[in-house]
Design a protein around this motif. Structure first.
Motif, mmCIF file in Angstrom:
data_model
loop_
_atom_site.group_PDB
_atom_site.id
_atom_site.type_symbol
_atom_site.label_atom_id
_atom_site.label_comp_id
_atom_site.label_asym_id
_atom_site.label_seq_id
_atom_site.Cartn_x
_atom_site.Cartn_y
_atom_site.Cartn_z
ATOM 1 N N TYR A 226 -6.838 -7.655 5.477
ATOM 2 C CA TYR A 226 -6.196 -8.746 4.696
ATOM 3 C C TYR A 226 -4.885 -8.338 4.145
ATOM 4 N N LEU A 227 -4.851 -7.263 3.423
ATOM 5 C CA LEU A 227 -3.727 -6.769 2.410
ATOM 6 C C LEU A 227 -2.497 -6.813 3.658
ATOM 7 N N GLU A 228 -2.774 -6.078 4.748
ATOM 8 C CA GLU A 228 -1.743 -5.895 5.978
ATOM 9 C C GLU A 228 -1.183 -7.349 6.336
ATOM 10 N N HIS A 229 -2.421 -8.296 6.569
ATOM 11 C CA HIS A 229 -1.598 -9.669 6.912
ATOM 12 C C HIS A 229 -0.645 -10.099 6.082
ATOM 13 N N TYR A 230 -1.246 -10.247 4.808
ATOM 14 C CA TYR A 230 -0.091 -11.008 3.977
ATOM 15 C C TYR A 230 1.059 -10.279 3.601
#
Length: 671
Positions: A226-230
Motif C-alpha cells: 500500500y505504501l509503495e503504491h501511493y
C-alpha cells in the motif's frame, strides 16, 4: 476579511518588505535541517476556515525563524480536509482558503510547503465508504481505518495529494496515521491471498494460533505494498515531490527501507522527550535516508480541545540537541487555530532563539555520523515476538538506552540489517533484554566474540539464550522478585523489583555486584548481578535481571555503576570518556575528517511527570574529556563558539579540559 482584501494585504506586505522575496534557497528535504509543523485535525464542527488568518503574524514568524520548510494541515485523522477539496470531505465552511494563504506566504519567503495528511486512519472517508474499510477478525468493518488492498488510496489519498499539487503547488507530504495505525486486515482480498501464498486452510484469528506470526508478517507486506503504491503514484505524477510516512522504518517499523520514500520522520510527544528523542533518533540514524524528528512544542492536557502546556525554549533546545548530535534534522510542532490560521500565542522570540541555536550547530551536525562504540541490538525477531500488532509498538529497550546515555556512553541502535552490515565495527555489542533472535545473526555474534569482540547480554530471559557461553550455572527459572543489588566496590546497594535469573559463577568467571536480601554488605548472597568470561579472543558478559523498566520508573546511580563497570572491563579504553559530571550525554561522531564529541546537558525535570515545563537547567561542572586518537590533532575547538582549547596528547589519548556545558557544546578535533 474578504479574499480580495487578504490578497491585497499580502501584496502590500511584500512591497513593504521586498527582501522577503526569494529570501532563501528552496531546499529539498535531504538538504533541510530545521522546520516547523502545524496541524489541527479538522472536524465537521470547524466553521469559517481562514476567517482569522493574519498574514503579518505568520510573515513575522517566518522572517525571524527562517525555517527550511513548513508543514501544515490538509486532512487529519477525523478525515475532514482543511482546504476546499472537490474530491474528499470537508465541513464546507470557508471564509477564505487557508491553504492558499499559507502557500502565498511561504512562497514569498521561498519556503517549501508540505502538508500533513492522515493516511490509513480516516474516520470520515472510511465511515462514508465502508467498502474501503479494514475488516476485523470477527468480520465487522473497522470504520476508522482503510484496508491495505482496498480502493482508499486510489479514490482518496492519491487524488487529494494530486489536487493539492495542482492547486497549491505543494512541495511534499508528511503522511500521518499510517504504519502506527495498522492492524490485522481480514478483508477478503487479503485473506484469500494469504491462504494462497501459505497453503493454510484457515486464517489465524488470534495470538493463540501458531500461525499468527505468519499472518502479521503478511499484513506487514501488504502495508508496504500500500505504501509503495501511493508513493510511486505520487512520484510518477510529480517527479521531485517529497513524501514521508510518519514513523515508517523507525522503532515502530524496525526494518530495512525498501520503499522509495524521500525522507524518514516521526513526532515525539508527551513528557520526558529529551530521552524519547534520543532513543527515536538512534533508531532512524542508520537507515540510509534523510531524516528528522519533530518535537511537540507543548505537552497536551486535552489535545482535541487545544488545552496545552507550552514547552520552554530550554526544553526544546535539549530535545533538538539529542537529534542533531546523531546527524538528524529537527522540527517543532504547534497546532493551528480551528480555522487553520497561525496561532499568535507562539513565543516567536523563543522560536527565533531555537532556530539560532540549531543553525549555529548545523555545520557540525548535519550529515555527521557516529563513530562505532556501543551497539544496542534491536532484534527484529524479538520485536515480532513482543509486538502483538502489525506495526506501531516501540520497544522496552528505551530504558536501557537511557541507562547507557546517563552513564556517559556513546551508544547506537542497530536493527538486524545494520548488525549484519556493521557488526565488526563495534567494540561492544549489547543484547538488551530480547529473548528471540535471527539465528544466523546470533551465530555471527558468537563468531564476532571469538575473533575478539565483546558481547554484553542483559536481561533475565535474554541470558537464557546464551547459557552455554556465560560461564555460570543457572539456578531455577527466572522469576519476578524484589531484592537489593550492589556491592561495597560499587559504593552502594539499592532495591529493585524485576525479573531475575539466579546464577552461580563457574571457575574462571569474574563477577560484578551481588544480590542482597538485607541492606548490609556482610550478607551478600552467592548470586552475582553480572559476570564476565573469556570466549575465544573476546569476552561475554551477562547481567541477570531486567533493568529497562526499572530504570525508567526508579532509576538509581548504582544501576549506572554496574553497567559501566561491565563496560570498562569489556572495553577498558573507549573512544571517549567524560569526567566531571553525571548529567552529560555524550555522542562520539565524525564530520568529514574531524572527530566530534557532542556534550548534552541532561539536567532538568523532564523525567518528572508532575512537571510540564521548566525554564532553567544548571550548567554542568567543568569537564575533563579523554578522546582516543591514533594521531595528534592539529587543533581542538569548542563549538559553536570556535574557541581553541589547550590539550595534551599522550599514548594515543587526547586529554582536554572543557568549560561547563550550559545546554549543548561540541568538541571538534581537527586533523
Amino acid at each position: 476579511m474578504t479574499k480580495m482584501t487578504s490578497r491585497l494585504l499580502i501584496g502590500i506586505l511584500l512591497m513593504s518588505f521586498p527582501y522577503f522575496n526569494n529570501a532563501q534557497e528552496k531546499l529539498k528535504r535531504a538538504d533541510s535541517f530545521f522546520g516547523f509543523h502545524f496541524d489541527f485535525h479538522a472536524t465537521a464542527n470547524d466553521k469559517d476556515l481562514g476567517k482569522y488568518f493574519n498574514e503579518k503574524d505568520l510573515m513575522d514568524f517566518l522572517r525571524l525563524t527562517k525555517p527550511d520548510y513548513v508543514q501544515i494541515d490538509s486532512k487529519g485523522h477525523p478525515g475532514f480536509s482543511s482546504y476546499p477539496t472537490k474530491i474528499g470531505y470537508s465541513a464546507n465552511s470557508f471564509n477564505q482558503d487557508p491553504m492558499r494563504l499559507w502557500r502565498e506566504v511561504t512562497n514569498s519567503f521561498n519556503i517549501p510547503l508540505y502538508v500533513h495528511y492522515s493516511g490509513i486512519w480516516d474516520d470520515r472517508g472510511i465511515s462514508s465508504n465502508p467498502d474501503w474499510a479494514r475488516v476485523n477478525a470477527d468480520g465487522s468493518k473497522d470504520l476508522r481505518h482503510a484496508s491495505y488492498l482496498g480502493p482508499y488510496s486510489d479514490k482518496l489519498l492519491i487524488p487529494q495529494i494530486k489536487e493539492m499539487i495542482d492547486n497549491y503547488k505543494i512541495d511534499g507530504a508528511w503522511i500521518d496515521g499510517d504504519c502506527w495505525a495498522t492492524g490485522p486486515d481480514y478483508s477478503p482480498e487479503v485473506v484469500n491471498e494469504f491462504l494462497e501464498v501459505t497453503g493454510l486452510e484457515t486464517v489465524p484469528l488470534n495470538t493463540e494460533d501458531p500461525n499468527y506470526g505468519k499472518w502479521l508478517d503478511f499484513n506487514r507486506t501488504k502495508f508496504k505494498q500500500y505504501l509503495e503504491h501511493y508513493v510511486d503514484a505520487i512520484h510518477t505524477y510529480k517527479p521531485g515531490f517529497q513524501v514521508a510516512s510518519n514513523w515508517a522504518y523507525s522503532s515502530m517499523m524496525p526494518e530495512k527501507v525498501d520503499v522509495n520514500v524521500d525522507f524518514l520522520s516521526g513526532d515525539v510527544s508527551g513528557q520526558n522527550c529529551v530521552y524519547s528523542a534520543a532513543f527515536q533518533a538512534r533508531c532512524l540514524a542508520l537507515q540510509g535516508k534523510p531524516w528528522d524528528l519533530m518535537s511537540w512544542g507543548f505537552v497536551p492536557m486535552d489535545f482535541s480541545a487545544g488545552i496545552h502546556s507550552p514547552k520552554s525554549l530550554v526544553q526544546l533546545q535539549q530535545e533538538a540537541a539529542q537529534v542533531m548530535a546523531v546527524g538528524g534534522g529537527f522540527q517543532v510542532y504547534f497546532q493551528q487555530n480551528r480555522d487553520a490560521s497561525f496561532q499568535n500565542s507562539i513565543d516567536v522570540d523563543a522560536m527565533s532563539k531555537l532556530a539560532e541555536f540549531c543553525r549555529e550547530r548545523q555545520p557540525f551536525c548535519q550529515n555527521s555520523t557516529m563513530i562505532p562504540q556501543i551497539a544496542l541490538w534491536y532484534s527484529g525477531e524479538g520485536w515480532k515476538k513482543d509486538n502483538k500488532g502489525v506495526y506501531g509498538w516501540g520497544s522496552n529497550m528505551e530504558g536501557l538506552n537511557n541507562l547507557f546515555m546517563d552513564g556517559q556512553n556513546s551508544v547506537e541502535i542497530l536493527m538486524d540489517h545494520h548488525l549484519d552490515e556493521r557488526m565488526e565495527k563495534y567494540p561492544v555489542i549489547v543484547i538488551p533484554e530480547w529473548d528471540h533472535f535471527d539465528t544466523i545473526l546470533k551465530k555471527r555474534l558468537l563468531e564476532y566474540v571469538q575473533n575478539g569482540g565483546n558481547l554484553f547480554v542483559m536481561g533475565a530471559k535474554a541470558v537464557n539464550q546464551f547459557e552455554p557461553y556465560l560461564g555460570v550455572t543457572f539456578v531455577e527459572t527466572n522469576s519476578h522478585e524484589q531484592f537489593n543489588i550492589g556491592d561495597k566496590d560499587l559504593n552502594g546497594i539499592t532495591g529493585i523489583r524485576t525479573n531475575w535469573q539466579k546464577v552461580i559463577p563457574k571457575e574462571g568467571t569474574s563477577t560484578i555486584g551481588h544480590v542482597y536480601h538485607q541492606r548490609d554488605y556482610r550478607f551478600a548472597t552467592e548470586f552475582p548481578v553480572a559476570t564476565i568470561v573469556d570466549y575465544g579472543k573476546g569476552k561475554i558478559a551477562g547481567l541477570y535481571m531486567d533493568l529497562s523498566e526499572s530504570y525508567n520508573v526508579s532509576r538509581h546511580p548504582i544501576y549506572n555503576k554496574i553497567v559501566n563497570n561491565v563496560l570498562n572491563r569489556l572495553n577498558p579504553v573507549p573512544g571517549v570518556r567524560v569526567i566531571g559530571s553525571e548529567k552529560i550525554h555524550v555522542v562520539l561522531g565524525r564530520k568529514e575528517s574531524n572527530k566530534l564529541v557532542h556534550l548534552i546537558n541532561s539536567d532538568g525535570a523532564h523525567f518528572n511527570k508532575n512537571v510540564y515545563s521548566y525554564s532553567d537547567v544548571t550548567p554542568s561542572n567543568s569537564l575533563i574529556i579523554e578522546i582516543k586518537s591514533d594521531n595528534k590533532p592539529k587543533a581542538i575547538k569548542l563549538q559553536p563558539d570556535g574557541k581553541r582549547l589547550k590539550f595534551d596528547y599522550q599514548k594515543n589519548i587526547i586529554t582536554v579540559n572543557v568549560p561547563p556545558v550550559d545546554i549543548y557544546s561540541i568538541i571538534e578535533v581537527e586533523y
